[in-house]
Write an enzyme that holds these catalytic residues in place. Sequence first.
Site, mmCIF file in Angstrom:
data_model
loop_
_atom_site.group_PDB
_atom_site.id
_atom_site.type_symbol
_atom_site.label_atom_id
_atom_site.label_comp_id
_atom_site.label_asym_id
_atom_site.label_seq_id
_atom_site.Cartn_x
_atom_site.Cartn_y
_atom_site.Cartn_z
ATOM 1 N N HIS A 101 -2.143 7.562 7.326
ATOM 2 C CA HIS A 101 -1.134 8.416 6.664
ATOM 3 C C HIS A 101 -1.775 9.717 6.169
ATOM 4 O O HIS A 101 -1.179 10.792 6.311
ATOM 5 C CB HIS A 101 -0.506 7.701 5.466
ATOM 6 C CG HIS A 101 0.616 6.766 5.794
ATOM 7 N ND1 HIS A 101 1.744 7.164 6.470
ATOM 8 C CD2 HIS A 101 0.810 5.448 5.504
ATOM 9 C CE1 HIS A 101 2.581 6.121 6.593
ATOM 10 N NE2 HIS A 101 2.029 5.065 6.017
ATOM 11 N N GLN A 139 3.070 9.874 1.689
ATOM 12 C CA GLN A 139 4.406 9.278 1.755
ATOM 13 C C GLN A 139 5.330 9.750 0.643
ATOM 14 O O GLN A 139 6.546 9.618 0.759
ATOM 15 C CB GLN A 139 4.312 7.749 1.736
ATOM 16 C CG GLN A 139 3.648 7.182 2.993
ATOM 17 C CD GLN A 139 3.491 5.693 2.896
ATOM 18 O OE1 GLN A 139 2.541 5.204 2.298
ATOM 19 N NE2 GLN A 139 4.425 4.944 3.455
ATOM 20 N N CYS A 189 6.060 -0.393 7.404
ATOM 21 C CA CYS A 189 5.709 0.822 6.670
ATOM 22 C C CYS A 189 6.911 1.237 5.838
ATOM 23 O O CYS A 189 8.039 1.259 6.334
ATOM 24 C CB CYS A 189 5.337 1.931 7.645
ATOM 25 S SG CYS A 189 4.874 3.466 6.827
ATOM 26 N N LEU A 190 6.650 1.597 4.583
ATOM 27 C CA LEU A 190 7.736 2.028 3.699
ATOM 28 C C LEU A 190 8.381 3.312 4.219
ATOM 29 O O LEU A 190 9.541 3.586 3.877
ATOM 30 C CB LEU A 190 7.203 2.244 2.278
ATOM 31 C CG LEU A 190 6.697 0.966 1.583
ATOM 32 C CD1 LEU A 190 6.015 1.318 0.268
ATOM 33 C CD2 LEU A 190 7.836 -0.023 1.364
ATOM 34 N N HIS A 242 -4.255 1.623 7.897
ATOM 35 C CA HIS A 242 -2.874 2.133 7.925
ATOM 36 C C HIS A 242 -2.718 3.289 6.921
ATOM 37 O O HIS A 242 -2.106 4.316 7.232
ATOM 38 C CB HIS A 242 -1.947 0.956 7.594
ATOM 39 C CG HIS A 242 -0.487 1.279 7.461
ATOM 40 N ND1 HIS A 242 0.465 0.731 8.291
ATOM 41 C CD2 HIS A 242 0.205 2.046 6.573
ATOM 42 C CE1 HIS A 242 1.661 1.172 7.937
ATOM 43 N NE2 HIS A 242 1.539 1.962 6.886
ATOM 44 N N GLU A 243 -3.305 3.131 5.717
ATOM 45 C CA GLU A 243 -3.151 4.172 4.680
ATOM 46 C C GLU A 243 -3.967 5.419 5.009
ATOM 47 O O GLU A 243 -3.498 6.541 4.790
ATOM 48 C CB GLU A 243 -3.546 3.635 3.306
ATOM 49 C CG GLU A 243 -2.797 2.401 2.812
ATOM 50 C CD GLU A 243 -1.288 2.480 2.934
ATOM 51 O OE1 GLU A 243 -0.735 3.592 3.031
ATOM 52 O OE2 GLU A 243 -0.647 1.414 2.956
ATOM 53 N N GLY A 277 0.841 -1.198 0.000
ATOM 54 C CA GLY A 277 0.000 0.000 0.000
ATOM 55 C C GLY A 277 0.867 1.235 0.000
ATOM 56 O O GLY A 277 2.053 1.178 0.346
HETATM 57 O O1 GNR Z 1 4.049 -2.693 2.621
HETATM 58 C C1 GNR Z 1 3.391 -2.543 3.656
HETATM 59 N N1 GNR Z 1 3.080 -3.618 4.393
HETATM 60 C C2 GNR Z 1 2.203 -3.599 5.469
HETATM 61 C C3 GNR Z 1 2.175 -4.710 6.314
HETATM 62 C C4 GNR Z 1 1.313 -4.748 7.381
HETATM 63 C C5 GNR Z 1 0.464 -3.693 7.618
HETATM 64 C C6 GNR Z 1 0.486 -2.576 6.802
HETATM 65 C C7 GNR Z 1 1.350 -2.522 5.724
HETATM 66 S S1 GNR Z 1 1.355 -1.137 4.693
HETATM 67 C C8 GNR Z 1 3.005 -1.182 4.074
HETATM 68 C C9 GNR Z 1 3.207 -0.138 3.001
HETATM 69 C C10 GNR Z 1 3.037 1.248 3.592
HETATM 70 O O2 GNR Z 1 3.869 1.775 4.269
HETATM 71 N N2 GNR Z 1 1.918 1.835 3.390
HETATM 72 O O3 GNR Z 1 1.670 3.042 3.934
HETATM 73 NI NI NI Z 2 2.855 3.113 5.734
#
Ligand code: GNR
Ligand code: NI
Length: 167
Positions: free
Chosen positions: A137, A51, A91-92, A133-134, A46
């Site tokens: 952000h 980001q 998270c990236l 999670h997104e 995601g």
């Molecule tokens: O790549 C991602 N893996 C992930 C694993 C578990 C819960 C959430 C994520 S999102 C993350 C990519 C990212 O940072 N999205 O904002």
């Molecule tokens: Ni993230």
Amino acid sequence: MAFREILHYPDPRLRIQALPVARVDQEIRGLIRDMAETMYKAPGIGLAATQINVAKRVVVIDISPDHNDLRVFVNPVIVHSEGVYGIEEGCLSVPGIYEEVERAQKVRVEALDGTGARFQLEAEDLLAVCIQHEIDHLDGKVFVDYLSRLKQQRIRKKLEKQQRLAM
Ligand code: GNR
Ligand code: NI
């Protein structure tokens, strides 16, 4: 298409509240293409526009192993959530850190797709976690915010050091 650089925690730009998209036009479709390329290349499941330093409410998600199920969410809103669920999240924008976070197990999200059409989607487990999670952000939140102050401090120091070494 273009890969865009991903901001790293604790960059203050990750705290900006993203603004709703008025119209899914050519510019937004270009942004969506760049976001998908950046997510696939990273690789991640995601990516929120926040980001890549774009303060617009746009999210891309693809949880498929073969990278062939791209989902686009413009102006996403969780209209219903239920249950409790937690997985180890990454998270990236917080490279190398994985911690479990408590989330809803199931969400119903309403959004516009890449053509501007409104849709609703019911998601569970990993997809539900990813949507939450997104959207965090877009609201300037990072999963690290849910951890203890001590863990947050350790993560911040570790990433600040990595970023100094990378210069
Ligand atoms: O790549 C991602 N893996 C992930 C694993 C578990 C819960 C959430 C994520 S999102 C993350 C990519 C990212 O940072 N999205 O904002
Ligand atoms: Ni993230």
